[in-house]
Enzyme design. Structure first.
Site, PDB file in Angstrom:
ATOM      1  N   ARG A   1       0.840  -1.196   0.000  1.00 10.92           N
ATOM      2  CA  ARG A   1       0.000   0.000   0.000  1.00 10.92           C
ATOM      3  C   ARG A   1       0.870   1.239   0.000  1.00 10.92           C
ATOM      4  NH1 ARG A   1      -2.710  -1.437   4.477  1.00 10.92           N
ATOM      5  NH2 ARG A   1      -0.686  -1.333   5.528  1.00 10.92           N
TER       6      ARG A   1
ATOM      7  N   ASP B   1       9.251  -4.198   8.290  1.00  7.92           N
ATOM      8  CA  ASP B   1       7.890  -3.787   8.629  1.00  7.92           C
ATOM      9  C   ASP B   1       7.574  -3.970  10.106  1.00  7.92           C
ATOM     10  OD1 ASP B   1       7.737  -6.581   8.475  1.00  7.92           O
ATOM     11  OD2 ASP B   1       6.351  -6.597   6.781  1.00  7.92           O
ATOM     12  N   THR B   2       8.138  -5.012  10.738  1.00  3.81           N
ATOM     13  CA  THR B   2       7.889  -5.197  12.167  1.00  3.81           C
ATOM     14  C   THR B   2       8.530  -4.090  12.993  1.00  3.81           C
ATOM     15  OG1 THR B   2       7.864  -7.579  11.801  1.00  3.81           O
ATOM     16  CG2 THR B   2       7.989  -6.843  14.072  1.00  3.81           C
TER      17      THR B   2
END
Length: 495
Positions: free
Chosen positions: A18, A246-247
């Site tokens: 996204r 991303d974490t």
């Protein structure tokens, strides 16, 4: 009147990506998705059978499209952008900075026997001491060993190795560096210093000449290349390396007021851990097979990689062959199904590869002497309950490692939309669960851009903004005696 600042988070996961604009008015952060695209493995035939790859050039096209749409929304009033992705995977560049083939997907079967080969070359305990990272066959270290065993010529002609977000940043800016949080997922980084574990790699027979410099999260990489500006119309935008894993970005956005919490970043994977000031690298951590990954602002993410919603995602993919079924319908079927019919170890090798997951769950139950689920609702209930019980097992490990009973569990990410799973998790762990924000990764990505560009002064200030900006929901544990009995069965099953 406070001027609103706009930032762009490009958040790429294993199943989709996204482009999300973050608008900060000095008090609250508001997110708006402007572009969404699919992602997933590309199957290509090879001499040893199908191989799995990522279509990295296509991902870059989608990133440019997201940037183009963000510019259409914000015009020149876009301060910066940041990219975060899943961990462990990488691209290889030759001496002319051309991509050497498509990047391999971490589920490719070339890795299947490589853990044993790594331990043959260097003892398991010594690898852990050098890296502090959980052993999984998908780690970059194991993938590179597979590459070196299968075709060493590829690494010999590699000039630069870049993790996936670093590769995309290179195509945007021309900078060849590796941000620490994503580099730490490789199992090739010294856990105590921002440096590659080159001595370990030498002992494993893996070349090191292609490893780039390490930078910290929140580093400004610079402006866009002229070709990108021409393609997207984006001028004057700075590229920031956020928590590129991303974490790491998700953990940056934990809306906690105290340090006495654990977190789960819930998506295809469930990354469960605590934030610590120093790595925990000892015999107990090795026995628990936990990982010490880099966090933002000089922190460590002491965590466990747990197979998350991957199993139920694959179940839905199989069920869609017989007609449409929504996530809400799956959750409703699971809620109506009987409790504690059977359990699975979501991390078992049975569930690693794509395929007919409902059939694999039935086979696993039969093989382990448990009732075999006959309908979709029972299958889904087994997955959700088993995941919740895996959270309990992992949380008890973390309690031991930090030498206290952690008070609350924060669950962030797309998995928080499954309210049933959040309640089952609270029941299983016997502690409150706070669910939200859903878009934690994008929010944390933007917080680090705000920190890098001077809009905020600290991570604590950023987390206060998260608490003001996004709703959360609290789940209290229920039916503890029944869950304690179920956990005894589960623990015996998975050993």
């Amino acid at each position: 009147m406070t001027h609103t600042r706009n930032y762009l988070a490009l958040d790429l996961g294993a199943s989709g990506g996204r482009a999300i604009i973050g608008r900060f008015d000095g008090e609250r952060l508001v997110l708006e998705e402007v572009h969404r695209f699919a992602n997933g493995p590309v199957h290509l035939p090879s001499a040893r059978g199908d191989s799995l790859y990522w279509n990295a050039p296509r991902l870059f096209v989608e990133i440019q499209e997201g940037l183009r749409k963000a510019v259409a929304c914000c015009g020149t009033d876009l301060a910066s952008l940041g990219i975060d992705t899943w961990g462990v995977d990488y691209g290889l560049l030759d001496r002319n900075d051309r991509l050497i083939g498509l990047p391999y997907h971490y589920r490719d079967r070339r890795n299947d026997t490589m853990l044993a080969e790594a331990f043959r070359r260097v003892p398991r305990a010594e690898i852990f001491a050098a890296t502090g990272i959980q052993f999984m066959q998908l780690n970059t270290l194991i993938q590179l060993l597979a590459q070196q065993v299968e075709d060493p010529e590829v690494l010999a002609r590699t000039h630069t190795l870049l993790m996936i977000p670093d590769l995309l940043n290179f195509w945007l800016t021309g900078q060849k560096v590796s941000e620490r949080t994503i580099a730490s997922t490789s199992q090739m980084l010294d856990p105590f210093h921002p440096a590659w574990a080159t001595r370990l790699l030498d002992r494993l027979g893996i070349p090191t000449h292609y490893l780039p410099p390490i930078i910290e999260a929140g580093t400004v990489l610079g402006g866009l290349l002229p070709a990108v500006i021409e393609e997207t119309g984006a001028k004057g935008i700075q590229v920031v390396a956020p928590g590129s894993h991303d974490t790491a970005s998700a953990v940056a956005a934990v809306p906690a007021e105290s340090s006495d919490y654990a977190y789960v970043s819930s998506g295809t994977w469930s990354l469960m851990g605590v934030e610590t000031p120093q790595p925990v690298v000892n015999e107990e951590a090795l026995a628990f097979n936990v990982t010490n990954e880099g966090g933002v602002c000089d922190t460590i993410r002491l965590l466990k990689n747990i197979t998350g919603l991957w199993v139920i995602q694959e179940c839905r993919r199989a069920w869609l062959q017989d007609g449409a079924i929504t996530w809400d319908e799956i959750v409703a079927l699971a809620a109506a199904a009987p409790a504690f019919t059977a359990f699975i170890d979501v991390d078992a090798a049975d569930f690693l590869q794509p395929g007919d997951m409902p059939a694999r769950i039935r086979s696993y139950c039969a093989r382990t002497g448990q009732p075999v689920p006959a309908d979709r609702g029972t299958v889904a209930r087994i997955v959700f309950e088993s995941l919740a019980l895996k959270y309990r097992r992992t949380l008890e490990m973390l309690d031991e490692l930090v030498e206290r009973r952690i008070a609350v569990l924060h669950i962030m990410g797309g998995g928080t939309q499954n309210r049933l799973l959040s309640q089952l998790a609270a029941n299983a762990i016997g502690r409150p669960v706070v669910a939200g924000p859903i878009e934690a990764t994008a929010a944390g990505n933007i917080l680090m851009q705000m920190l890098a560009t001077g809009a905020i002064g600290s991570l604590a200030e950023g987390r206060a903004i998260i608490r003001r900006s996004f709703d959360t929901e609290r789940f209290e544990p229920r039916d503890m005696p029944a869950w304690d009995e179920a956990y005894g069965r589960f623990a015996k099953l998975i050993g």
